[in-house]
Design an enzyme around this catalytic site. Structure first.
Site, PDB file in Angstrom:
ATOM      1  N   SER A 122       0.807  -1.215   0.000  1.00  5.14           N
ATOM      2  CA  SER A 122       0.000   0.000   0.000  1.00  5.14           C
ATOM      3  C   SER A 122       0.848   1.275   0.000  1.00  5.14           C
ATOM      4  CB  SER A 122      -0.907   0.009   1.238  1.00  5.14           C
ATOM      5  OG  SER A 122      -1.742  -1.130   1.224  1.00  5.14           O
ATOM      6  N   THR A 154       0.155  -8.184 -12.407  1.00  6.93           N
ATOM      7  CA  THR A 154      -0.834  -8.779 -13.313  1.00  6.93           C
ATOM      8  C   THR A 154      -0.291  -8.742 -14.736  1.00  6.93           C
ATOM      9  OG1 THR A 154      -2.613  -8.053 -11.879  1.00  6.93           O
ATOM     10  CG2 THR A 154      -3.218  -8.601 -14.138  1.00  6.93           C
ATOM     11  N   ASP A 195      -5.834   5.584 -11.280  1.00  8.24           N
ATOM     12  CA  ASP A 195      -7.115   6.252 -11.533  1.00  8.24           C
ATOM     13  C   ASP A 195      -7.884   5.506 -12.634  1.00  8.24           C
ATOM     14  OD1 ASP A 195      -9.110   8.286 -11.576  1.00  8.24           O
ATOM     15  OD2 ASP A 195      -8.095   9.174 -13.314  1.00  8.24           O
ATOM     16  N   ARG A 223     -34.722 -24.482  -9.275  1.00 12.79           N
ATOM     17  CA  ARG A 223     -34.478 -25.369  -8.130  1.00 12.79           C
ATOM     18  C   ARG A 223     -35.738 -25.443  -7.268  1.00 12.79           C
ATOM     19  NH1 ARG A 223     -31.284 -29.438  -6.237  1.00 12.79           N
ATOM     20  NH2 ARG A 223     -31.235 -29.421  -3.964  1.00 12.79           N
ATOM     21  N   GLU A 267      -5.821  -2.286  -6.841  1.00 13.40           N
ATOM     22  CA  GLU A 267      -6.102  -0.872  -7.173  1.00 13.40           C
ATOM     23  C   GLU A 267      -6.406  -0.058  -5.923  1.00 13.40           C
ATOM     24  OE1 GLU A 267      -5.287  -2.607  -9.632  1.00 13.40           O
ATOM     25  OE2 GLU A 267      -7.087  -2.875 -10.837  1.00 13.40           O
ATOM     26  N   SER A 281      -9.444  -1.586   0.317  1.00 19.16           N
ATOM     27  CA  SER A 281     -10.566  -0.800   0.858  1.00 19.16           C
ATOM     28  C   SER A 281     -10.092   0.138   1.955  1.00 19.16           C
ATOM     29  CB  SER A 281     -11.643  -1.736   1.419  1.00 19.16           C
ATOM     30  OG  SER A 281     -12.308  -2.348   0.347  1.00 19.16           O
TER      31      SER A 281
HETATM   32  C1  FAD Z   1      -4.553 -10.472  -7.937  1.00 20.14           C
HETATM   33  C2  FAD Z   1      -3.636  -9.345  -7.684  1.00 20.14           C
HETATM   34  C3  FAD Z   1      -3.176  -8.588  -8.738  1.00 20.14           C
HETATM   35  C4  FAD Z   1      -2.292  -7.543  -8.521  1.00 20.14           C
HETATM   36  N1  FAD Z   1      -1.784  -6.828  -9.593  1.00 20.14           N
HETATM   37  C5  FAD Z   1      -0.835  -5.870  -9.376  1.00 20.14           C
HETATM   38  C6  FAD Z   1      -0.224  -5.181 -10.475  1.00 20.14           C
HETATM   39  O1  FAD Z   1      -0.570  -5.409 -11.646  1.00 20.14           O
HETATM   40  N2  FAD Z   1       0.741  -4.277 -10.207  1.00 20.14           N
HETATM   41  C7  FAD Z   1       1.126  -3.996  -8.938  1.00 20.14           C
HETATM   42  O2  FAD Z   1       2.022  -3.165  -8.769  1.00 20.14           O
HETATM   43  N3  FAD Z   1       0.566  -4.620  -7.866  1.00 20.14           N
HETATM   44  C8  FAD Z   1      -0.418  -5.553  -8.064  1.00 20.14           C
HETATM   45  N4  FAD Z   1      -0.994  -6.207  -7.007  1.00 20.14           N
HETATM   46  C9  FAD Z   1      -0.594  -5.854  -5.655  1.00 20.14           C
HETATM   47  C10 FAD Z   1      -1.647  -4.986  -4.974  1.00 20.14           C
HETATM   48  O3  FAD Z   1      -1.645  -3.704  -5.547  1.00 20.14           O
HETATM   49  C11 FAD Z   1      -1.308  -4.966  -3.486  1.00 20.14           C
HETATM   50  O4  FAD Z   1      -1.651  -6.259  -3.008  1.00 20.14           O
HETATM   51  C12 FAD Z   1      -2.062  -3.902  -2.725  1.00 20.14           C
HETATM   52  O5  FAD Z   1      -1.569  -2.628  -3.060  1.00 20.14           O
HETATM   53  C13 FAD Z   1      -1.936  -4.092  -1.215  1.00 20.14           C
HETATM   54  O6  FAD Z   1      -0.607  -4.288  -0.852  1.00 20.14           O
HETATM   55  P1  FAD Z   1      -0.216  -5.555   0.056  1.00 20.14           P
HETATM   56  O7  FAD Z   1      -0.883  -6.742  -0.503  1.00 20.14           O
HETATM   57  O8  FAD Z   1       1.258  -5.578   0.158  1.00 20.14           O
HETATM   58  O9  FAD Z   1      -0.865  -5.256   1.449  1.00 20.14           O
HETATM   59  P2  FAD Z   1      -0.295  -4.311   2.605  1.00 20.14           P
HETATM   60  O10 FAD Z   1      -0.045  -2.952   2.077  1.00 20.14           O
HETATM   61  O11 FAD Z   1       0.792  -5.004   3.307  1.00 20.14           O
HETATM   62  O12 FAD Z   1      -1.580  -4.240   3.539  1.00 20.14           O
HETATM   63  C14 FAD Z   1      -1.986  -5.337   4.336  1.00 20.14           C
HETATM   64  C15 FAD Z   1      -3.263  -4.929   5.056  1.00 20.14           C
HETATM   65  O13 FAD Z   1      -3.035  -3.745   5.843  1.00 20.14           O
HETATM   66  C16 FAD Z   1      -3.904  -2.715   5.438  1.00 20.14           C
HETATM   67  N5  FAD Z   1      -3.213  -1.420   5.471  1.00 20.14           N
HETATM   68  C17 FAD Z   1      -2.004  -1.103   4.925  1.00 20.14           C
HETATM   69  N6  FAD Z   1      -1.730   0.180   5.139  1.00 20.14           N
HETATM   70  C18 FAD Z   1      -2.763   0.707   5.821  1.00 20.14           C
HETATM   71  C19 FAD Z   1      -3.088   2.002   6.317  1.00 20.14           C
HETATM   72  N7  FAD Z   1      -2.274   3.048   6.150  1.00 20.14           N
HETATM   73  N8  FAD Z   1      -4.270   2.163   6.954  1.00 20.14           N
HETATM   74  C20 FAD Z   1      -5.119   1.124   7.140  1.00 20.14           C
HETATM   75  N9  FAD Z   1      -4.874  -0.124   6.684  1.00 20.14           N
HETATM   76  C21 FAD Z   1      -3.717  -0.328   6.030  1.00 20.14           C
HETATM   77  C22 FAD Z   1      -4.331  -3.057   4.010  1.00 20.14           C
HETATM   78  O14 FAD Z   1      -5.556  -2.466   3.648  1.00 20.14           O
HETATM   79  C23 FAD Z   1      -4.401  -4.567   4.089  1.00 20.14           C
HETATM   80  O15 FAD Z   1      -5.627  -4.940   4.635  1.00 20.14           O
HETATM   81  C24 FAD Z   1      -1.880  -7.241  -7.207  1.00 20.14           C
HETATM   82  C25 FAD Z   1      -2.380  -8.001  -6.126  1.00 20.14           C
HETATM   83  C26 FAD Z   1      -3.233  -9.045  -6.369  1.00 20.14           C
HETATM   84  C27 FAD Z   1      -3.730  -9.860  -5.206  1.00 20.14           C
END
Ligand code: FAD
Length: 390
Positions: free
Chosen positions: A134, A160, A238, A266, A362, A365
């Site tokens: 994030s 992706t 965006d 059903r 993207e 939540s």
């Molecule tokens: C199917 C899939 C496709 C993807 N495709 C791409 C892609 O094409 N390119 C790319 O670059 N990335 C891609 N991603 C990565 C995706 O963008 C990241 O998974 C996403 O940004 C979240 O990062 P993280 O999974 O490392 O979670 P983390 O950032 O580690 O977060 C873990 C949890 O903590 C919460 N959290 C983190 N920070 C905060 C905060 N400040 N306040 C409150 N809650 C917080 C999050 O909401 C989450 O619930 C993909 C992921 C998946 C699963």
């Protein structure tokens, strides 16, 4: 005023296309974790990869930007209904191309965009890393100036279409802060490691990218050094939020359509389960939630077409709302299908798994809750300022 109803014929055309060319492959895409060449060829032949790009570089967006934005959304709705994985492929292509449209030099646009709009090359966007999700501004991959170009080291993950894309919009750190580049797949030092076995959206063809001394000329720098997240990645996100919100509406509609068919046929207790009020409550909740999300998407599209500054917030709100909505709808749809919803003979278990991914990508939540709240505070501050000025 553009109404969604005005697009009835185009919506139907898109639905028929997706039903014919994509839906029959959806289960296989999920099982084999890849999108077959014939589906990509059908998308290319239908001009799908041009959608959302300006006409000047071979895209479909022309003289009526509001109608173009809504039509582009309807395409993602149709794709999302047929296969969430295919919607993901078309989405990241647009996410990779949009920053080039917005921030690319004349030379970069001329070199890459005609290939992207024709679909002869596929784009993707690489921000996330093993230690950085994030907090995109904290990326650890590093670009170091070296003579006329840059040398890049680092690892990207969860990308992706990482297995298949021809070029990546890549975000790295640098002395100036987060910085973006156009990274062609054939760059020496780039190796691609497929990621398999995902919960849902299994046709996303995810990969890790290992960058080991990748040399890029300065002409591959995209936007100003230091603007990699605030400007470049933001343009991609965006676009992605808008596209994905519509994709969620399509996926949710597929869940509802399957549920209505199932509830009518059903029979239990000598009646179709559609007659039971507790089933009707689920159907009503699903239909109403989908309708509300679709209207939010349509509104976000109108704002985008008008280039309204609030369009970014509207897109974020539409994605936030639609991704939560599709999770609820898929859950109720599976409930209506009972055991059949959990089995291999109905698409529900795939929809359920695909729907769960939408709140993660993207912008999760939780991240969007922060983003949207900031817009709300900002607007409240502006209103308070106007009151004080009266
Ligand atoms: C199917 C899939 C496709 C993807 N495709 C791409 C892609 O094409 N390119 C790319 O670059 N990335 C891609 N991603 C990565 C995706 O963008 C990241 O998974 C996403 O940004 C979240 O990062 P993280 O999974 O490392 O979670 P983390 O950032 O580690 O977060 C873990 C949890 O903590 C919460 N959290 C983190 N920070 C905060 C905060 N400040 N306040 C409150 N809650 C917080 C999050 O909401 C989450 O619930 C993909 C992921 C998946 C699963």
């Amino acid at each position: 005023m553009v109404l969604l109803e005005d697009f009835r014929a185009e919506r139907e055309e898109l639905r028929v296309f997706a039903e014919r060319e994509i839906a029959p492959h959806a289960q296989r895409i999920d099982r084999e974790e890849r999108i077959p060449g014939e589906v990509i060829a059908a998308l290319r032949a239908a001009g799908v990869f041009a959608s959302g790009f300006p006409e000047a570089c071979g895209g479909t967006a022309g003289a009526d930007p509001v109608a173009d934005a809504v039509r582009h959304g309807l395409l993602h709705e149709a794709l999302g209904a047929a296969s969430a994985s295919v919607q993901g492929l078309v989405n990241v292509h647009h996410m990779g191309g949009s920053p080039i449209v917005r921030w690319g030099t004349r030379e970069q646009k001329d070199r890459w965009l005609p290939h992207l709009t024709s679909g002869s090359m596929m784009a993707a966007i690489a921000i996330t890393e093993p230690n950085v999700g994030s907090q995109a501004g904290a990326v650890e991959a590093r670009a170091v100036r070296d003579g006329a170009g840059y040398v890049i080291n680092g690892t990207k993950c969860w990308i992706t279409c990482g297995q298949s894309a021809d070029l990546f919009v890549l975000v790295t750190g640098s002395d100036a802060g987060p910085t973006a580049f156009i990274l062609p797949r054939e760059t020496a030092g780039l190796t691609i490691e497929p990621i398999r076995g995902l919960l849902g959206c299994r046709g996303y063809m995810l990969a890790k990218l290992h960058l080991d001394g990748c040399r890029l000329p300065a002409e591959q720098l995209l936007g100003q050094p230091g603007f990699g997240v605030s400007h470049v990645a933001s343009a991609g996100l965006d676009a992605g939020r808008y596209n994905l919100a519509w994709g969620c509406v399509g996926l949710a509609q597929a869940c509802l359509d399957a549920s209505v068919d199932y509830a009518r046929t059903r029979r239990q207790f000598n009646a179709p389960i559609a007659d039971f009020q507790l089933v009707q409550r689920m159907i009503t909740g699903m239909a109403t939630d989908i309708h509300a999300a679709r209207l939010m998407c349509w509104h976000a599209g109108v704002m985008r077409g008008r280039r309204d500054p609030a369009a970014v917030k509207e897109g974020a709100m539409a994605k936030y709302s639609a991704s939560r909505m599709v999770k609820r709808v898929a859950d109720d749809a599976l409930q209506i299908h009972g055991a059949n919803g959990c089995g291999p003979d109905y698409p529900l278990e795939r929809h359920y798994r695909d729907a769960r991914i939408m709140e993660i990508i993207e912008g999760t939540s939780q991240i969007l809750e922060g983003v949207i709240a900031r817009y709300v505070y900002q607007e409240a501050g502006q209103e308070a300022g106007q009151e004080a000025g009266r």
